[in-house]
Design a protein around this motif. Structure first.
Motif, PDB file in Angstrom:
ATOM      1  N   ALA A   4     -13.007  15.108  26.061  1.00 38.22           N
ATOM      2  CA  ALA A   4     -12.404  14.169  25.120  1.00 38.22           C
ATOM      3  C   ALA A   4     -11.458  14.925  24.195  1.00 38.22           C
ATOM      4  CB  ALA A   4     -13.472  13.479  24.305  1.00 38.22           C
ATOM      5  N   THR A   5     -10.278  14.397  24.074  1.00 40.24           N
ATOM      6  CA  THR A   5      -9.297  15.015  23.178  1.00 40.24           C
ATOM      7  C   THR A   5      -8.718  13.942  22.269  1.00 40.24           C
ATOM      8  OG1 THR A   5      -7.509  14.684  24.755  1.00 40.24           O
ATOM      9  CG2 THR A   5      -8.673  16.795  24.842  1.00 40.24           C
ATOM     10  N   LEU A   6      -8.288  14.345  21.119  1.00 37.23           N
ATOM     11  CA  LEU A   6      -7.638  13.441  20.185  1.00 37.23           C
ATOM     12  C   LEU A   6      -6.147  13.418  20.446  1.00 37.23           C
ATOM     13  CD1 LEU A   6      -9.466  14.422  16.889  1.00 37.23           C
ATOM     14  CD2 LEU A   6      -9.874  12.424  18.302  1.00 37.23           C
ATOM     15  N   ALA A   7      -5.557  12.292  20.180  1.00 38.02           N
ATOM     16  CA  ALA A   7      -4.115  12.191  20.332  1.00 38.02           C
ATOM     17  C   ALA A   7      -3.445  13.046  19.257  1.00 38.02           C
ATOM     18  CB  ALA A   7      -3.672  10.747  20.206  1.00 38.02           C
ATOM     19  N   PRO A   8      -2.492  13.863  19.625  1.00 39.99           N
ATOM     20  CA  PRO A   8      -1.837  14.719  18.622  1.00 39.99           C
ATOM     21  C   PRO A   8      -0.981  13.883  17.662  1.00 39.99           C
ATOM     22  CG  PRO A   8      -0.733  14.896  20.725  1.00 39.99           C
ATOM     23  CD  PRO A   8      -1.955  14.049  20.948  1.00 39.99           C
ATOM     24  N   GLY A   9      -1.023  14.268  16.414  1.00 38.67           N
ATOM     25  CA  GLY A   9      -0.174  13.649  15.417  1.00 38.67           C
ATOM     26  C   GLY A   9      -0.696  12.339  14.840  1.00 38.67           C
ATOM     27  N   VAL A  10      -1.868  11.880  15.237  1.00 43.77           N
ATOM     28  CA  VAL A  10      -2.411  10.648  14.685  1.00 43.77           C
ATOM     29  C   VAL A  10      -3.277  11.010  13.481  1.00 43.77           C
ATOM     30  CG1 VAL A  10      -3.881   8.656  15.117  1.00 43.77           C
ATOM     31  CG2 VAL A  10      -2.397   9.527  16.925  1.00 43.77           C
ATOM     32  N   ARG A  11      -2.888  10.515  12.325  1.00 43.52           N
ATOM     33  CA  ARG A  11      -3.622  10.821  11.095  1.00 43.52           C
ATOM     34  C   ARG A  11      -4.010   9.512  10.418  1.00 43.52           C
ATOM     35  NH1 ARG A  11      -0.408  15.135   7.689  1.00 43.52           N
ATOM     36  NH2 ARG A  11      -2.272  16.416   7.730  1.00 43.52           N
ATOM     37  N   PRO A  12      -5.164   9.469   9.780  1.00 41.45           N
ATOM     38  CA  PRO A  12      -5.534   8.249   9.054  1.00 41.45           C
ATOM     39  C   PRO A  12      -4.628   8.050   7.843  1.00 41.45           C
ATOM     40  CG  PRO A  12      -7.166   9.971   8.715  1.00 41.45           C
ATOM     41  CD  PRO A  12      -6.203  10.489   9.726  1.00 41.45           C
ATOM     42  N   MET A  13      -4.364   6.801   7.540  1.00 42.46           N
ATOM     43  CA  MET A  13      -3.511   6.475   6.402  1.00 42.46           C
ATOM     44  C   MET A  13      -4.308   6.622   5.110  1.00 42.46           C
ATOM     45  SD  MET A  13      -0.473   5.504   7.442  1.00 42.46           S
ATOM     46  CE  MET A  13       0.084   4.592   6.039  1.00 42.46           C
ATOM     47  N   PRO A  14      -3.766   7.286   4.103  1.00 39.27           N
ATOM     48  CA  PRO A  14      -4.465   7.370   2.816  1.00 39.27           C
ATOM     49  C   PRO A  14      -4.429   6.015   2.106  1.00 39.27           C
ATOM     50  CG  PRO A  14      -2.310   8.396   2.652  1.00 39.27           C
ATOM     51  CD  PRO A  14      -2.514   8.022   4.102  1.00 39.27           C
ATOM     52  N   ILE A  15      -5.475   5.760   1.322  1.00 38.36           N
ATOM     53  CA  ILE A  15      -5.530   4.520   0.542  1.00 38.36           C
ATOM     54  C   ILE A  15      -4.758   4.745  -0.750  1.00 38.36           C
ATOM     55  CG2 ILE A  15      -7.037   2.896  -0.654  1.00 38.36           C
ATOM     56  CD1 ILE A  15      -9.241   3.693   1.310  1.00 38.36           C
ATOM     57  N   PRO A  16      -3.747   3.933  -1.014  1.00 33.99           N
ATOM     58  CA  PRO A  16      -2.979   4.103  -2.257  1.00 33.99           C
ATOM     59  C   PRO A  16      -3.854   3.839  -3.485  1.00 33.99           C
ATOM     60  CG  PRO A  16      -1.846   2.630  -0.730  1.00 33.99           C
ATOM     61  CD  PRO A  16      -3.203   2.885  -0.168  1.00 33.99           C
ATOM     62  N   LEU A  17      -3.631   4.599  -4.535  1.00 36.23           N
ATOM     63  CA  LEU A  17      -4.411   4.477  -5.755  1.00 36.23           C
ATOM     64  C   LEU A  17      -4.261   3.095  -6.371  1.00 36.23           C
ATOM     65  CD1 LEU A  17      -6.248   5.935  -7.753  1.00 36.23           C
ATOM     66  CD2 LEU A  17      -4.203   6.670  -8.976  1.00 36.23           C
ATOM     67  N   GLY A  18      -3.110   2.488  -6.239  1.00 37.65           N
ATOM     68  CA  GLY A  18      -2.883   1.156  -6.783  1.00 37.65           C
ATOM     69  C   GLY A  18      -3.772   0.101  -6.147  1.00 37.65           C
ATOM     70  N   GLU A  19      -4.160   0.289  -4.893  1.00 37.65           N
ATOM     71  CA  GLU A  19      -5.057  -0.652  -4.222  1.00 37.65           C
ATOM     72  C   GLU A  19      -6.514  -0.341  -4.520  1.00 37.65           C
ATOM     73  OE1 GLU A  19      -4.362  -1.031  -0.075  1.00 37.65           O
ATOM     74  OE2 GLU A  19      -2.196  -1.268  -0.334  1.00 37.65           O
ATOM     75  N   LEU A  20      -6.836   0.888  -4.808  1.00 36.84           N
ATOM     76  CA  LEU A  20      -8.211   1.301  -5.042  1.00 36.84           C
ATOM     77  C   LEU A  20      -8.644   1.075  -6.490  1.00 36.84           C
ATOM     78  CD1 LEU A  20     -10.646   2.682  -3.736  1.00 36.84           C
ATOM     79  CD2 LEU A  20      -9.686   4.860  -4.444  1.00 36.84           C
ATOM     80  N   LEU A  21      -7.742   1.188  -7.432  1.00 38.75           N
ATOM     81  CA  LEU A  21      -8.064   1.112  -8.853  1.00 38.75           C
ATOM     82  C   LEU A  21      -8.724  -0.204  -9.276  1.00 38.75           C
ATOM     83  CD1 LEU A  21      -7.971   2.725 -11.463  1.00 38.75           C
ATOM     84  CD2 LEU A  21      -5.710   1.749 -11.885  1.00 38.75           C
ATOM     85  N   PRO A  22      -8.233  -1.375  -8.864  1.00 33.96           N
ATOM     86  CA  PRO A  22      -8.921  -2.606  -9.282  1.00 33.96           C
ATOM     87  C   PRO A  22     -10.367  -2.675  -8.782  1.00 33.96           C
ATOM     88  CG  PRO A  22      -6.758  -3.116  -8.405  1.00 33.96           C
ATOM     89  CD  PRO A  22      -6.995  -1.670  -8.147  1.00 33.96           C
ATOM     90  N   TRP A  23     -10.614  -2.206  -7.574  1.00 34.02           N
ATOM     91  CA  TRP A  23     -11.983  -2.215  -7.044  1.00 34.02           C
ATOM     92  C   TRP A  23     -12.868  -1.229  -7.784  1.00 34.02           C
ATOM     93  CZ3 TRP A  23     -13.598  -6.062  -4.265  1.00 34.02           C
ATOM     94  CH2 TRP A  23     -12.681  -6.801  -3.532  1.00 34.02           C
ATOM     95  N   ALA A  24     -12.327  -0.091  -8.184  1.00 35.21           N
ATOM     96  CA  ALA A  24     -13.104   0.891  -8.939  1.00 35.21           C
ATOM     97  C   ALA A  24     -13.456   0.346 -10.328  1.00 35.21           C
ATOM     98  CB  ALA A  24     -12.321   2.198  -9.062  1.00 35.21           C
ATOM     99  N   ILE A  25     -12.524  -0.340 -10.964  1.00 34.07           N
ATOM    100  CA  ILE A  25     -12.794  -0.944 -12.272  1.00 34.07           C
ATOM    101  C   ILE A  25     -13.847  -2.042 -12.140  1.00 34.07           C
ATOM    102  CG2 ILE A  25     -11.773  -2.371 -14.098  1.00 34.07           C
ATOM    103  CD1 ILE A  25      -9.195  -0.740 -13.696  1.00 34.07           C
ATOM    104  N   PHE A  26     -13.735  -2.880 -11.113  1.00 39.76           N
ATOM    105  CA  PHE A  26     -14.703  -3.945 -10.878  1.00 39.76           C
ATOM    106  C   PHE A  26     -16.097  -3.372 -10.644  1.00 39.76           C
ATOM    107  CE2 PHE A  26     -16.776  -6.832  -7.773  1.00 39.76           C
ATOM    108  CZ  PHE A  26     -16.978  -7.906  -8.624  1.00 39.76           C
ATOM    109  N   ALA A  27     -16.211  -2.327  -9.832  1.00 39.95           N
ATOM    110  CA  ALA A  27     -17.510  -1.699  -9.570  1.00 39.95           C
ATOM    111  C   ALA A  27     -18.068  -1.072 -10.843  1.00 39.95           C
ATOM    112  CB  ALA A  27     -17.371  -0.645  -8.472  1.00 39.95           C
TER     113      ALA A  27
END
Length: 69
Positions: A4-27
């Motif tokens: 099994a090999t991974l496809a070269p150059g495929v990286r997970p997308m980072p979660i932008p802070l602007g999308e994470l901040l409201p959920w962090a405040i709510f939690a």
């Protein structure tokens, strides 16, 4: 055995802070509310009359080390 090999150059997308901040405040607000009800909802700081909330969170209060007797 499998090769099994991974496809070269495929990286997970980072979660932008602007999308994470409201959920962090709510939690954070939910955690503060839970700590209030477990730790301080009785006596002079009570927002709800009666002992219903105290009895509901009684065992959790002892588990977290809050005195109530």
């Amino acid at each position: 055995m499998s090769n099994a090999t991974l496809a070269p150059g495929v990286r997970p997308m980072p979660i932008p802070l602007g999308e994470l901040l409201p959920w962090a405040i709510f939690a954070g607000l939910l955690m503060l509310l839970a700590i209030y009800f477990v730790g301080a909802e009785e006596g002079a700081t009570s927002l709800i009359s009666g002992m219903n909330v105290h009895e509901f969170v009684h065992d959790g209060r002892h588990l977290l080390g809050f005195p109530c007797h």
